[in-house]
Design an enzyme around this catalytic site. Structure first.
Site, PDB file in Angstrom:
ATOM      1  N   HIS A  39      18.806 -33.966 -79.422  1.00  0.00           N
ATOM      2  CA  HIS A  39      18.563 -33.066 -80.553  1.00  0.00           C
ATOM      3  C   HIS A  39      17.510 -32.017 -80.198  1.00  0.00           C
ATOM      4  CE1 HIS A  39      16.553 -31.875 -84.378  1.00  0.00           C
ATOM      5  NE2 HIS A  39      17.792 -31.848 -84.823  1.00  0.00           N
ATOM      6  N   CYS A  45      32.337 -25.529 -78.078  1.00  0.00           N
ATOM      7  CA  CYS A  45      31.054 -25.232 -78.718  1.00  0.00           C
ATOM      8  C   CYS A  45      29.961 -26.216 -78.331  1.00  0.00           C
ATOM      9  CB  CYS A  45      31.200 -25.215 -80.239  1.00  0.00           C
ATOM     10  SG  CYS A  45      31.644 -26.805 -80.961  1.00  0.00           S
ATOM     11  N   ARG A  67      17.218 -23.755 -30.914  1.00  0.00           N
ATOM     12  CA  ARG A  67      17.083 -23.714 -32.367  1.00  0.00           C
ATOM     13  C   ARG A  67      18.344 -24.289 -33.010  1.00  0.00           C
ATOM     14  NH1 ARG A  67      15.142 -18.613 -30.491  1.00  0.00           N
ATOM     15  NH2 ARG A  67      12.926 -18.311 -30.966  1.00  0.00           N
ATOM     16  N   GLY A  84      34.082 -30.072 -79.254  1.00  0.00           N
ATOM     17  CA  GLY A  84      32.679 -30.486 -79.313  1.00  0.00           C
ATOM     18  C   GLY A  84      32.395 -31.415 -78.148  1.00  0.00           C
ATOM     19  N   THR A  85      32.144 -30.838 -76.993  1.00  0.00           N
ATOM     20  CA  THR A  85      32.097 -31.638 -75.767  1.00  0.00           C
ATOM     21  C   THR A  85      30.846 -32.502 -75.661  1.00  0.00           C
ATOM     22  OG1 THR A  85      31.265 -29.657 -74.631  1.00  0.00           O
ATOM     23  CG2 THR A  85      33.620 -30.162 -74.420  1.00  0.00           C
ATOM     24  N   ASN A  86      29.823 -32.248 -76.469  1.00  0.00           N
ATOM     25  CA  ASN A  86      28.680 -33.169 -76.465  1.00  0.00           C
ATOM     26  C   ASN A  86      29.145 -34.559 -76.926  1.00  0.00           C
ATOM     27  OD1 ASN A  86      27.173 -30.956 -75.811  1.00  0.00           O
ATOM     28  ND2 ASN A  86      26.215 -30.729 -77.803  1.00  0.00           N
ATOM     29  N   ARG A 142      25.779 -25.069 -87.586  1.00  0.00           N
ATOM     30  CA  ARG A 142      25.548 -26.439 -88.073  1.00  0.00           C
ATOM     31  C   ARG A 142      24.941 -26.337 -89.469  1.00  0.00           C
ATOM     32  NH1 ARG A 142      23.154 -25.508 -83.225  1.00  0.00           N
ATOM     33  NH2 ARG A 142      24.045 -26.458 -81.343  1.00  0.00           N
ATOM     34  N   GLU A 147      36.288 -33.945 -80.969  1.00  0.00           N
ATOM     35  CA  GLU A 147      35.151 -34.622 -80.361  1.00  0.00           C
ATOM     36  C   GLU A 147      35.375 -36.128 -80.205  1.00  0.00           C
ATOM     37  OE1 GLU A 147      31.752 -34.067 -83.029  1.00  0.00           O
ATOM     38  OE2 GLU A 147      33.184 -33.596 -84.623  1.00  0.00           O
TER      39      GLU A 147
END
Length: 879
Positions: free
Chosen positions: A459, A835, A94, A770-772, A565, A749
């Site tokens: 979005h 955030c 095995r 704002g890491t987006n 927002r 950002e």
């Protein structure tokens, strides 16, 4: 035929390697642990991963000799001979993979059987049928694993033989039948491969070892490891053990045992047992299995109570040793029990919580260990509906699992229509190419969201996660024709009103209504998160701008709002009309008049948020999107707006055209918009501060408003906006007679903002990363379009993970590190948080902890995940 503590399973062929799992894989290490506990384990040895590395063409002669030597030693311990005409030793071979690495390679059983040893086995056991059945199994097993033969060819031989004899089942076969069938299987082997079945047992053994290594390094196995985020080049060890036979009479069999219920985690031995069988028979379920214990019907406990008692005690011993719920495979040979494996069992999240809490209460785990045992992302199972795992799925498309949960509803293409139908208590799925801010009311009303474009931070994905609604984004194989009212998938066209089901956890779109399971929160959920709160350092806030989101966030343990927002508030009711009136006004006086209409409505919204978050920080981002997003696009909607405002249609069309931009994400938005229209700052700041006064008086616990200026690239921008905010605050304090505390800061950002953080911190009291957008601007990648190629980048190893899901530590993370270090050097009390959607990702949260950020903020339904992840990050850092 068992290993003992002084005869461990794992024989160290390479003594320089430390650690059983590292050297011999998880299965071998666990079997060695069972042997250490003096539990019955078939005797044998393991070949280390280091010794086998990169062996796919041939086995090095020194290793072959070492393996043969170990087999000889094993035979000596058992007083048997490998290939001997009397008391032959038969082997099971095995694989043993590292922990967490998927392994579906088939074992090879009965190695060592040939024309001579099968007769010896028959003589020893007095059972010709058993001996030749084992030989037949080995021929088929060897042909499939070693040479790649299709097992169906051998099954056809068996079926034809039964048909010739008029047999219905294999149980009717006798000794003479078994001999004949073994001969036919050898003939089939020769026909398939152009050579006779090998009679030399050492040749059999070496061929099996080499075949298992080839299978491990084959493209299929590598792809499986890659799909499950395991190392493609992971090593493999091999276990060689004496055979134990579950098919040797009615007092023999194979089974699988579970120490706890996989759904609830309640401690009770369960499982299944198949008499007179070998391992593959249990997997294939060719016959009815017996439960291990059953109050009424037949079970192993009733058929063999002594063996069941040994099994129950052994499982309890293993669970206590591993300090985890376990699943074990076992064989009973003529009334004697042997364990073949024991590993942590698969279980639901609810069961995982029950198990760790039971173990803490029993003193087997500390709270810290319990917290580290739970995958934070698995808590999603407890917060969202899931599709019943037993139902049939008709998958019509797949996209990205943008927001978890499962829901069925009617296809609707228009956000306003979704609102109307939802008001009549119809479940609807909003289906759009992508969503826009103006769709937010439809998003609130819909049960789920499906888009054909967009990524994990589009979005639709962000808003759906915030609302706790299922969302599948980027389902690019679908085609929407809203005018015709159709949704076309490959080979299928659905119409408006047809029912589909979204599985936001897998990204699948299913045809029709599919049964789902509702989430259930238990006391264990609250207990675990209470423990997490004791250990975490960072606070956890929520991204929320509606009363529903804020209440849900608070109920799930949010300690404030990290991102409100405010632009989303402008799309409700009469506000959108007033905002459009402001946008179309040519004079500041008229713009202020239009904005004045929205002030009392915004103030009321802020009051509600402040009351829900009484005494806690609430970060309010000033208007961020470009103005064209508030204006209609379609001809009918534009004409309706002109009538509502009494505006000239041609002038309105010109104004809309003037506001359109080539690249709005980097255009006239954020602080740039606020500097062009300072009256927006004045109105929003006044609404905030007047709401602070009202909430302070109604709750007795003043909120801590944090006004955040978006898209700042320089201190000068922030200085100008801050001056207006401070002036409004002073006015409201004088008018109300109430002094209140507030903070002004910015969202980091843009790469320039991160690099100039020391200067910006002179004017900012907090930074919220704002890491987006920081990810977008660092990589130069649109998050809404990235789904088209991110998968290719990850599959080719360019990205280890989607950078919009897990923070890119090397690039974006370096900018965050620079900004945090330089900002705090300039202002020691600078408050730092995150955030973006990364605020709910455990790996990103771990990075935030390493930098010493003060808080993370995420979607409301991700708050429990963030609480646990923050505690785990703290514990790892302390270690």
């Amino acid at each position: 035929m068992k290993a003992t503590a002084d005869q461990p399973l794992t024989h160290v062929l390479d003594p320089s390697l430390a650690g059983r799992e590292l050297a011999f894989g998880q299965k071998a290490a666990q079997l060695a642990q069972l042997a250490d506990l003096a539990l019955p384990v078939p005797d044998g040895f393991a070949i280390s991963a280091a010794a086998l590395r990169n062996m796919t063409e041939q086995i090095a002669e020194p290793l072959v000799l070492a393996i043969f030597g170990e087999v000889a030693a094993l035979a000596g311990r058992l007083k048997r001979g490998f290939g001997a005409a009397e008391n032959p030793l038969l082997l099971a071979i095995r694989t043993s993979a590292p922990p967490g690495v998927p392994n579906s390679i088939e074992a090879v059983l009965n190695v060592g059987l040939n024309d001579a040893t099968v007769e010896a086995l028959a003589a020893e056991t007095g059972d010709i049928n058993f001996a030749y059945e084992s030989y037949r199994r080995f021929i088929q097993n060897f042909a499939h694993v070693v040479l790649g033969d299709d097992p169906a060819a051998f099954e056809d031989v068996l079926s034809l033989y039964k048909e010739e004899r008029g047999y219905v089942s294999e149980s009717e076969l006798r000794g003479s039948d078994a001999r004949e069938l073994a001969g036919r299987f050898k003939a089939q082997f020769a026909s398939n491969n152009g050579e006779e079945f090998p009679q030399d047992v050492n040749t059999q053994l070496a061929a099996c070892v080499l075949a298992l290594m080839r299978a491990w390094n084959a493209p299929r196995a590598r792809t499986q490891r890659k799909l499950q985020a395991a190392r493609e080049d992971a090593s493999l060890a091999i276990i060689v053990q004496e055979m134990v036979f579950g098919n040797l009479g009615d007092d023999s069999g194979v089974g699988r045992a579970f120490s706890r219920n996989s759904q609830t985690g309640i401690a009770r031995l369960s499982g299944e047992y198949l008499p007179r069988a070998q391992g593959p028979d249990l997997v294939n379920r060719l016959r009815q299995v017996l439960p291990l214990q059953n109050g009424d019907g037949t079970s192993l406990a009733q058929e063999a109570p002594a063996v069941f008692s040994l099994l129950q005690n052994g499982i309890g011993c293993i669970e206590a040793q591993l300090r985890d719920a376990i699943e074990a495979e076992f064989v009973i040979q003529q009334g004697k029990l042997s364990f073949l494996s024991a590993k942590p069992s698969k279980r639901s999240t609810a069961a995982s919580l029950q198990i760790v809490i039971d173990f803490v209460n029993a003193g087997l785990l500390t709270r810290e260990e319990a917290l580290l045992r739970i995958d934070p992302l698995s808590l999603d199972q407890l917060l969202h509906s899931t599709i019943d795992p037993d139902v049939k799925r008709t998958v019509i498309a797949s996209g990205l699992p943008a927001s978890p949960g499962a829901v069925s509803g009617a296809i609707i293409f228009d956000a306003e229509e979704a609102r109307r139908l939802a008001a009549d208590e119809q479940s609807v799925i909003l289906v759009r190419p992508e969503t826009l801010p103006e769709d937010v009311r439809g998003l609130h009303a819909a049960a789920g969201v499906l888009t054909t474009r967009g990524g994990m931070t589009s979005h639709a994905a962000v808003i759906a996660r915030g609302m706790g609604k299922p969302c599948v984004s980027g389902a690019s194989s679908l085609r929407i024709d809203a005018a015709a009212g159709t949704l076309t998938a490959p080979g299928m066209t659905l119409k408006k009103g047809d029912i589909i089901t979204l599985d936001g956890g897998t990204g699948q779109v299913l045809k029709g209504e599919v049964e789902t399971r509702k989430p259930e929160l238990s006391g264990n959920f609250a207990t675990l998160l209470a423990w997490a709160d004791e250990y975490r350092r960072m606070t956890v806030r929520a991204n929320a701008e509606t009363v529903q989101d804020a209440r849900m966030a608070r109920d799930l343990g949010a300690e404030g709002i990290g991102l409100c927002r405010t632009e989303h508030m402008f799309f409700e009711g009469d506000r959108i009309v007033a905002i459009r009136e402001m946008i179309l006004a040519d004079r500041e006086r008229d713009r202020r008049a239009a904005l004045a209409k929205t002030l009392p409505m915004l103030r009321a919204d802020f009051v509600e948020l402040f009351e829900i978050m009484a005494g806690l920080p609430v970060t309010l981002r000033l208007l961020d999107p470009p103005l064209h997003e508030f204006l209609p696009e379609g001809k009918v909607e534009i004409e309706a707006l002109a009538r509502a405002l009494g505006a000239d249609l041609a002038a309105l069309n010109r104004r809309i055209q003037d506001l359109r931009e080539q690249n709005p994400m980097l255009g006239h938005r954020g602080v740039r918009l606020l500097l062009s229209y300072p009256e927006i700052v004045d109105m929003q700041a006044r609404a905030v501060f007047e709401a602070v006064v009202e909430a302070a008086r109604s709750t007795g616990r003043p909120p801590i408003p944090e006004i955040m200026v978006p898209l700042v690239a320089s201190r000068a921008e922030l200085d100008l906006v801050r001056k207006r905010i401070d002036a409004v605050a002073e006015e409201v304090q004088k008018e109300s007679g109430l002094n209140f505390t507030y903070r002004v800061g910015t969202m980091i950002e843009l790469p320039r903002a991160a690099l100039r953080a020391g200067d910006i911190a002179q004017s900012a009291e907090f930074f919220s990363f704002g890491t987006n957008d920081l990810t977008q601007t660092t990589f130069g990648i649109s998050r809404d379009d990235s789904a088209r190629f991110i998968g290719e980048y990850t599959s080719k190893g360019i990205f280890q993970q989607d950078p919009f899901v897990t923070l890119d530590v090397e690039g974006v993370g370096e900018l965050v590190h620079f900004a945090a270090e330089r900002g705090r050097a300039a202002r020691p009390g600078l408050h730092l948080g995150i955030c973006g959607e990364h605020g709910g990702d455990p790996a990103s949260i771990n990075f935030c902890e390493s930098l010493g950020l003060d808080y993370v903020s995420c979607s409301p339904y991700r708050v429990p995940i963030a609480r646990l992840a923050a505690a785990q990050a703290r514990l790892r850092n302390l270690r």
